[in-house]
Design a protein around this motif. Structure first.
Motif, PDB file in Angstrom:
ATOM      1  N   PHE A  74       0.842  -1.199   0.000  1.00 53.51           N
ATOM      2  CA  PHE A  74       0.000   0.000   0.000  1.00 53.51           C
ATOM      3  C   PHE A  74       0.876   1.247   0.000  1.00 53.51           C
ATOM      4  O   PHE A  74       2.089   1.195   0.290  1.00 53.51           O
ATOM      5  N   SER A  75       0.240   2.368  -0.314  1.00 54.71           N
ATOM      6  CA  SER A  75       0.961   3.646  -0.310  1.00 54.71           C
ATOM      7  C   SER A  75       0.162   4.671   0.480  1.00 54.71           C
ATOM      8  O   SER A  75      -1.070   4.580   0.572  1.00 54.71           O
ATOM      9  N   THR A  76       0.868   5.631   1.039  1.00 56.17           N
ATOM     10  CA  THR A  76       0.209   6.750   1.704  1.00 56.17           C
ATOM     11  C   THR A  76       0.696   8.062   1.095  1.00 56.17           C
ATOM     12  O   THR A  76       1.852   8.170   0.678  1.00 56.17           O
ATOM     13  N   LEU A  77      -0.197   9.016   1.040  1.00 60.39           N
ATOM     14  CA  LEU A  77       0.120  10.368   0.604  1.00 60.39           C
ATOM     15  C   LEU A  77      -0.282  11.304   1.736  1.00 60.39           C
ATOM     16  O   LEU A  77      -1.455  11.357   2.118  1.00 60.39           O
ATOM     17  N   GLU A  78       0.694  11.994   2.310  1.00 63.03           N
ATOM     18  CA  GLU A  78       0.418  12.909   3.403  1.00 63.03           C
ATOM     19  C   GLU A  78       0.596  14.344   2.943  1.00 63.03           C
ATOM     20  O   GLU A  78       1.558  14.662   2.237  1.00 63.03           O
ATOM     21  N   ILE A  79      -0.325  15.185   3.337  1.00 67.63           N
ATOM     22  CA  ILE A  79      -0.215  16.609   3.078  1.00 67.63           C
ATOM     23  C   ILE A  79      -0.151  17.314   4.427  1.00 67.63           C
ATOM     24  O   ILE A  79      -1.077  17.198   5.242  1.00 67.63           O
ATOM     25  N   GLN A  80       0.920  18.028   4.653  1.00 64.27           N
ATOM     26  CA  GLN A  80       1.077  18.751   5.913  1.00 64.27           C
ATOM     27  C   GLN A  80       0.654  20.212   5.731  1.00 64.27           C
ATOM     28  O   GLN A  80       0.798  20.767   4.635  1.00 64.27           O
ATOM     29  N   ARG A  81       0.146  20.794   6.784  1.00 60.90           N
ATOM     30  CA  ARG A  81      -0.226  22.223   6.793  1.00 60.90           C
ATOM     31  C   ARG A  81      -1.056  22.555   5.557  1.00 60.90           C
ATOM     32  O   ARG A  81      -0.680  23.393   4.732  1.00 60.90           O
TER      33      ARG A  81
END
Lengths: 112, 114
Positions: A74-81
């Motif tokens: 699996f993959s994750t995409l994180e967006i901060q702020r």
């Protein structure tokens, strides 16, 4: 269902918060892509993995964005702020060497 | 750099009539061309692709596309349109399928009127 799975399907967040999206590709696919789609536009490439290696990143992927694919699954995409301009549909797709991408249903992000 | 142009934002066609959705491309080297369809609030579904071989490619749901190298075009066609074909259609190009990202056009909205 053996297709590409994405969650959450919808995320509403306030500006400045962090969000994370998850993508589960088709199990035998070793290549995984993230795209972003805004209203009236076609999907725009963000980043691409082959197994666990992140091979290419678009200049659209600012420092606030990070993607991982631990163990090549699996993959994750994180967006901060998060910013209001991050509001979009985030699409995940997987493929083998044949090239046609199989897309998930997408994760829609709304930043208030 | 790769690019795709879909010159029509909207195509309207009467049910039963033939339809064409236009696409032109620009790529270094051999083009690998794809068509996808998107229904409201859904992901993209693969319709067909051209890698090599016959210039006329047949795909899902009765769609076909014609590769024209001299005109750098890959137009999507269907002999007889159905109301259920109404959707957003995207053309995409890659220089090395599976190893370079697909670059998509802006999309063409097809409306089939009963």
């Amino acid at each position: 269902d053996t297709g590409v799975s994405q969650n959450p399907r919808h995320k509403i967040t306030k500006r400045g918060q962090n969000v994370t999206f998850r993508c589960d590709p088709i199990s035998e696919h070793n290549r995984l892509y993230w795209y972003r789609q805004t209203l009236g536009q076609g999907p725009e490439f963000l980043t691409y993995f082959q197994n666990e290696a992140q091979l290419e990143k678009s200049r659209l992927l600012s420092d606030r964005f990070s993607a991982e694919r631990p163990k090549g699954s699996f993959s994750t995409l994180e967006i901060q702020r998060t910013e209001q301009g991050d509001s979009a549909m985030y699409l995940c797709a997987s493929t083998t060497h044949t090239g046609e991408l199989f897309f998930g249903e997408g994760s829609r992000l709304t930043v208030l | 750099a790769q690019s795709v142009a879909q010159p029509e934002d909207q195509v309207n066609v009467a049910e039963g009539n033939p339809l064409t959705v236009k696409c032109t491309y620009s790529v270094s080297g051999n083009p690998y061309l794809f068509w996808y369809v998107q229904y409201p609030n859904r992901g993209l579904q693969f319709l067909l692709k051209y890698i090599t071989g016959d210039n006329l490619v047949k795909g899902s749901y009765g769609f076909e596309a014609e590769f024209n190298k001299s005109q750098t075009s890959f137009h999507l066609k269907k002999p007889s349109a159905l109301v259920s074909d109404s959707a957003l259609y995207f053309c995409a190009v890659s220089s090395i399928p599976g190893n370079t990202p697909l670059v998509f056009g802006k999309g063409t909205r097809l409306s089939v009127i009963a």
